[in-house]
Write a protein that holds these residues in place. Sequence first.
Motif, short mmCIF file in Angstrom:
data_model
loop_
_atom_site.label_atom_id
_atom_site.label_comp_id
_atom_site.label_asym_id
_atom_site.label_seq_id
_atom_site.Cartn_x
_atom_site.Cartn_y
_atom_site.Cartn_z
N ALA A 125 26.42 38.96 -11.79
CA ALA A 125 26.19 39.78 -11.96
C ALA A 125 26.25 41.16 -10.68
CB ALA A 125 24.53 39.83 -11.76
N ALA A 126 26.98 40.83 -9.44
CA ALA A 126 27.20 40.96 -8.65
C ALA A 126 28.96 42.36 -8.25
CB ALA A 126 26.74 40.78 -7.07
N ARG A 127 29.56 41.17 -9.62
CA ARG A 127 30.85 42.35 -9.64
C ARG A 127 31.04 43.56 -9.56
NH1 ARG A 127 32.67 36.48 -12.89
NH2 ARG A 127 32.45 34.90 -10.79
N LYS A 128 32.13 44.38 -9.47
CA LYS A 128 32.13 45.16 -10.24
C LYS A 128 33.79 45.24 -10.71
CE LYS A 128 29.45 47.94 -6.98
NZ LYS A 128 29.14 49.22 -6.05
N THR A 129 34.04 46.43 -11.82
CA THR A 129 35.33 46.19 -12.06
C THR A 129 36.75 47.16 -10.67
OG1 THR A 129 35.09 48.26 -13.21
CG2 THR A 129 34.68 46.50 -14.52
N TRP A 182 43.38 36.09 -8.00
CA TRP A 182 42.13 36.38 -7.84
C TRP A 182 41.41 36.39 -9.62
CZ3 TRP A 182 43.80 39.41 -3.78
CH2 TRP A 182 43.64 38.37 -2.78
N ILE A 183 40.91 35.66 -10.36
CA ILE A 183 40.33 36.28 -11.13
C ILE A 183 38.99 36.99 -11.47
CG2 ILE A 183 39.70 35.35 -13.59
CD1 ILE A 183 42.24 33.48 -12.92
N ALA A 184 38.51 37.95 -11.86
CA ALA A 184 37.31 38.50 -12.33
C ALA A 184 36.80 37.99 -13.27
CB ALA A 184 36.86 39.27 -11.66
N ASP A 185 35.88 36.90 -14.30
CA ASP A 185 35.44 37.01 -14.74
C ASP A 185 34.12 37.24 -15.91
OD1 ASP A 185 34.83 35.63 -17.40
OD2 ASP A 185 36.50 33.85 -16.98
N TRP A 186 33.62 38.15 -16.49
CA TRP A 186 32.43 38.33 -16.71
C TRP A 186 32.40 38.18 -17.76
CZ3 TRP A 186 35.76 42.27 -13.69
CH2 TRP A 186 35.13 42.98 -13.17
N THR A 187 33.11 36.49 -18.54
CA THR A 187 31.58 36.39 -20.08
C THR A 187 31.05 35.84 -19.70
OG1 THR A 187 34.67 34.54 -19.87
CG2 THR A 187 32.85 33.49 -21.23
N TYR A 220 45.15 40.09 -8.71
CA TYR A 220 44.05 40.85 -9.61
C TYR A 220 43.96 40.64 -10.94
CZ TYR A 220 39.28 42.01 -9.39
OH TYR A 220 37.76 42.91 -9.79
N VAL A 221 42.92 40.17 -11.50
CA VAL A 221 42.48 40.02 -13.13
C VAL A 221 41.75 39.81 -13.52
CG1 VAL A 221 43.46 38.42 -15.46
CG2 VAL A 221 45.06 38.64 -13.45
N GLU A 222 41.09 40.57 -14.41
CA GLU A 222 39.88 40.90 -14.69
C GLU A 222 39.98 40.59 -16.44
OE1 GLU A 222 38.51 45.23 -14.31
OE2 GLU A 222 38.49 44.39 -12.28
N LEU A 223 38.97 39.49 -16.40
CA LEU A 223 38.49 38.96 -18.01
C LEU A 223 37.83 39.65 -18.15
CD1 LEU A 223 40.34 35.54 -17.27
CD2 LEU A 223 41.11 37.49 -18.65
N SER A 224 36.94 39.53 -19.71
CA SER A 224 35.78 39.72 -20.00
C SER A 224 35.77 39.23 -21.18
CB SER A 224 35.55 41.54 -20.29
OG SER A 224 36.88 42.75 -21.58
N ASP A 225 34.25 39.46 -22.03
CA ASP A 225 34.14 38.54 -23.64
C ASP A 225 35.00 39.02 -24.59
OD1 ASP A 225 31.87 37.89 -22.23
OD2 ASP A 225 30.70 39.38 -23.34
N GLU A 226 36.08 39.78 -24.13
CA GLU A 226 36.60 40.43 -25.48
C GLU A 226 38.51 39.10 -25.32
OE1 GLU A 226 39.98 43.77 -24.76
OE2 GLU A 226 37.99 44.61 -25.32
N HIS A 227 38.48 39.14 -24.08
CA HIS A 227 39.14 37.88 -24.38
C HIS A 227 39.29 36.66 -24.78
CE1 HIS A 227 39.91 41.18 -20.45
NE2 HIS A 227 40.95 41.55 -21.40
N TYR A 228 38.42 36.21 -24.92
CA TYR A 228 37.94 34.74 -25.64
C TYR A 228 38.02 34.86 -27.43
CZ TYR A 228 37.33 34.04 -20.65
OH TYR A 228 37.36 33.38 -19.68
N GLN A 229 37.86 36.49 -27.66
CA GLN A 229 37.73 35.66 -28.56
C GLN A 229 38.48 36.04 -30.11
OE1 GLN A 229 34.04 37.31 -29.86
NE2 GLN A 229 33.76 36.94 -27.26
N GLY A 230 39.83 36.21 -29.38
CA GLY A 230 40.93 35.63 -30.96
C GLY A 230 41.43 36.22 -31.93
N ASP A 231 41.61 36.02 -32.59
CA ASP A 231 43.10 37.30 -32.68
C ASP A 231 42.27 38.66 -33.45
OD1 ASP A 231 44.54 35.17 -32.79
OD2 ASP A 231 44.29 34.57 -34.82
N GLU A 232 41.29 38.74 -33.13
CA GLU A 232 41.30 40.32 -34.17
C GLU A 232 41.66 41.11 -32.84
OE1 GLU A 232 36.97 37.68 -33.17
OE2 GLU A 232 39.18 37.51 -33.78
N TRP A 237 35.85 31.48 -17.35
CA TRP A 237 36.73 30.44 -16.11
C TRP A 237 36.74 31.53 -15.16
CZ3 TRP A 237 42.30 28.77 -16.35
CH2 TRP A 237 42.24 28.29 -17.44
N SER A 238 35.41 31.55 -14.62
CA SER A 238 35.51 31.65 -13.79
C SER A 238 34.82 30.52 -12.56
CB SER A 238 33.88 32.46 -13.59
OG SER A 238 32.15 31.59 -13.93
#
Length: 259
Positions: free
Chosen positions: A64-68, A213-218, A165-177, A229-230
């Motif tokens: 909750a405290a992370r920022k892009t 470093w990986i910032a993950d907002w899953t 530095y890598v940022e991940l969000s929900d869409e990075h786990y969503q699949g082929d679409e 992956w957080s």
Amino acid sequence: MSSDLTKSSKFLTLPPDVRAQIWDQVLTPWTIHFRHVSLNPIRFCASLCIVPESDKQNASAPKAARKTNNLRHRACQASVSRALRILLTCRLIYTALSKLVFISADIVLSSRLLLNSLVGRLKPWQAATIRRLTLCDTEYALYWGTLPGALVATRLVNVRHLRIYVELSDEHYQGDEYDVSGSQTVLTQSDRDARLAGISALRVLKLERVEIWIADWTDEDEEEEGGEWSSAEQQAIWIERVKGILLGTIESPARFPQR
């Protein structure tokens, strides 16, 4: 002329160790962000970082405290050229300090195009004095399925410290679409390798230190499906693999693009 200038300048007559201490104060190791101004033609600007919180701190902070990356650094607008006006004092000072600027700075880029453009526009001696490089893989701006330009590896010969530095969000786990260039997800090892494939090209550098470093907002639903992956333990699998490839302790996968 240079000898006359040295005689007339009280500063240049100071002992070298004293001058070095002064330069250390003037040239506090900077973090310099390079950003696009336009894409056609490609133009970019450089600004000094004023954010006290590091990428590592942001990635390890509670979700909750992370920022892009863009949000954290949007206030970093201080002009590098203005800060370096001391270089214009005289030719001797310019010669003495120019290399120190590149040696001491952390160069931060958030686009593969920026890396190619910057290295292409720097003079060879400027690129060769860079020691630290940070690549921000945010929103696939640094999608490394495509290799960096040919000049990158040949000119950045003295980079020893690489940070990613890598940022991940929900869409990075969503699949082929949400697929980009064949693989955008990070659900499998091959997906994660593909995301950073071109970074493997930098293994030709004589790197001594690699940090990732990986910032993950899953969200919580994705966590329940095993896509999160957080945690440090989960991140370590990917991080150690990429570090091993870059440092030469792990063979680069055959599916990675080759020059």
